[in-house]
Design an enzyme around this catalytic site. Sequence first.
Site, mmCIF file in Angstrom:
data_model
loop_
_atom_site.group_PDB
_atom_site.id
_atom_site.type_symbol
_atom_site.label_atom_id
_atom_site.label_comp_id
_atom_site.label_asym_id
_atom_site.label_seq_id
_atom_site.Cartn_x
_atom_site.Cartn_y
_atom_site.Cartn_z
ATOM 1 N N ARG A 89 -45.622 21.274 13.374
ATOM 2 C CA ARG A 89 -44.845 22.499 13.510
ATOM 3 C C ARG A 89 -45.266 23.217 14.781
ATOM 4 N NH1 ARG A 89 -46.267 24.637 7.453
ATOM 5 N NH2 ARG A 89 -45.025 23.137 6.264
ATOM 6 N N LYS A 124 -26.306 6.504 4.063
ATOM 7 C CA LYS A 124 -25.630 5.493 4.875
ATOM 8 C C LYS A 124 -26.565 4.300 4.989
ATOM 9 C CE LYS A 124 -24.758 3.328 8.914
ATOM 10 N NZ LYS A 124 -25.706 2.502 9.708
ATOM 11 N N THR A 143 22.993 -12.880 -2.508
ATOM 12 C CA THR A 143 21.856 -13.431 -3.249
ATOM 13 C C THR A 143 21.982 -14.930 -3.489
ATOM 14 O OG1 THR A 143 22.985 -12.666 -5.251
ATOM 15 C CG2 THR A 143 21.222 -11.272 -4.382
ATOM 16 N N GLN A 189 16.765 -17.350 5.253
ATOM 17 C CA GLN A 189 18.201 -17.147 5.093
ATOM 18 C C GLN A 189 18.777 -16.759 6.450
ATOM 19 O OE1 GLN A 189 19.357 -13.911 2.517
ATOM 20 N NE2 GLN A 189 21.443 -14.682 2.253
ATOM 21 N N HIS A 223 -30.801 17.590 -2.674
ATOM 22 C CA HIS A 223 -30.114 18.658 -1.952
ATOM 23 C C HIS A 223 -29.981 18.367 -0.457
ATOM 24 C CE1 HIS A 223 -31.457 20.904 -5.522
ATOM 25 N NE2 HIS A 223 -32.687 20.536 -5.213
ATOM 26 N N ALA A 261 13.538 -12.526 -0.997
ATOM 27 C CA ALA A 261 13.008 -11.367 -0.266
ATOM 28 C C ALA A 261 13.614 -11.276 1.124
ATOM 29 C CB ALA A 261 11.484 -11.460 -0.175
ATOM 30 N N ALA A 262 14.915 -11.556 1.200
ATOM 31 C CA ALA A 262 15.583 -11.586 2.505
ATOM 32 C C ALA A 262 16.433 -10.346 2.762
ATOM 33 C CB ALA A 262 16.455 -12.838 2.611
ATOM 34 N N ALA A 271 -35.131 19.218 0.186
ATOM 35 C CA ALA A 271 -33.848 19.716 0.677
ATOM 36 C C ALA A 271 -33.839 19.782 2.196
ATOM 37 C CB ALA A 271 -33.572 21.097 0.090
ATOM 38 N N ASN A 284 21.965 -6.677 -16.719
ATOM 39 C CA ASN A 284 21.278 -7.773 -16.035
ATOM 40 C C ASN A 284 19.952 -7.297 -15.448
ATOM 41 O OD1 ASN A 284 20.656 -10.096 -14.570
ATOM 42 N ND2 ASN A 284 21.991 -9.533 -12.863
#
Length: 461
Positions: free
Chosen positions: A446, A357, A78, A71, A369, A7-8, A386, A175
């Site tokens: 109210r 939540k 490779t 590397q 609702h 992975a170089a 609702a 390959n």
Amino acid sequence: MKAIILAAGLGTRFKSEKHKVLHEMLGKPIIWYVLNYIKQSNIVDIALVVSHKKESIIEALKHENVSFFEQANPKGGTADALLSAKAFFEGMDDYILVTNGDAPLVKPDTIKGMQRFLHMVEEYEKIKVGALVLSSFLPDPTGYGRIVKNGKGDVIKIVEEKEATYEQKQINEVNGGVYMFYVPYLKEAVKHLKPSEKTNELYITDIIEIMTNLGYTCRSFMASEITEIFGVNDRWELSFAESVIKMRILENLARSGVTIHSPESVYIEPDVQVELDAEIFPNVVLKGNTVIHKKAKVMNGSYLENATIKEKATVLPMSYIKNSTVEEEAIVGPMCHIRDNSVVGKGSHVGSFVELKNAKLQENVMAKHLSYLGDVNIGKKTNIGAGTVVANFDGKQKYQSYIGQKAFIGSNSLIIAPRNIGDFAFIAGGSVITKDIPPKALAIERAELKILEDKSKVKDE
């Protein structure tokens, strides 16, 4: 057997500040898939050769049990990358797997098949194979290294496209970039490596011809699918590889008893679990550690991340569920938002435009609702009307509220946390609740309605 992942490379075709092997497919980096198929092949001693942006790779894999080798020259080729990890296979009298970090489509069964093949050759032919090369036949092999064989079917060399003769270009076996080398033969062969006259690089493919010249036998092993040999060199190839992996996941689920409608539109990540007789509809996204239990349904356009959907539960279209649980036979949606460790109890119904939540709903709670229920525990068989809002935040701190069982919360009620609403309590619609309500009480809050005749500002024209 040990394994080395190369992975170089610079990955310039990705045109990205991120290292190529860290780009994600289905929520996992490319290198994760490579490590995964190696580990699933019962190979636990793994080395990674890095160079360019090595720190980011090491950080991403800090929880993996891998050894890192650098590397020094990422343009060294490779074989130079392989030799950078020479200390990793020093003293081995066994085979070593060598693969590329940008080859995520190889199947574990293919690696296991290569291992079995080597054992069979050793048992029946009494020889060690110098190199076993993964290969495939392509209708159009343009761009791939060709597998050149002798009359006995042994591989004698791998010829790259730009160096192939006309006759060699007619070869369709190519390959796959995955090798198993017998280490004593490998150590002898690398002594004879020479840099390419064109690029000054050392190529791993040259090892095959060197082994042949040294008298060692090399063979090829056919991949079970053509896609296994495809690497990921740019963003388009990344998209293709992701689609291949996704369809493998979906096929495996379907053959295990899961119904998936329009699979080409469904997105499912590798760690997702879906059980027998579950049903997944078009445009569904399932991410992370999501679990869909038996006979559950997740319907069109829903997004689930780290969600648990229990047996016979239904997620109606366009619902969003994250880090939460929907219990047995519950119904959520359409278009609901459930997050932050919420639980929808057995048989409960959370409907359109309801947001939970950190809410815990017990059995048979109805909230169908237009409601926001934040940081609240709700007892069984309670009805949430609702437009109900449990206001959990005062601008500085969030507070917990409790609503008892079989309570009735009228439409458009506002409950200011922290509040306790007792069992069987009844809150009249439109009330603003700023005090605790005892069990079985009726609460009405109210403002007085005033009607002022002829005071309307609407003109009669």
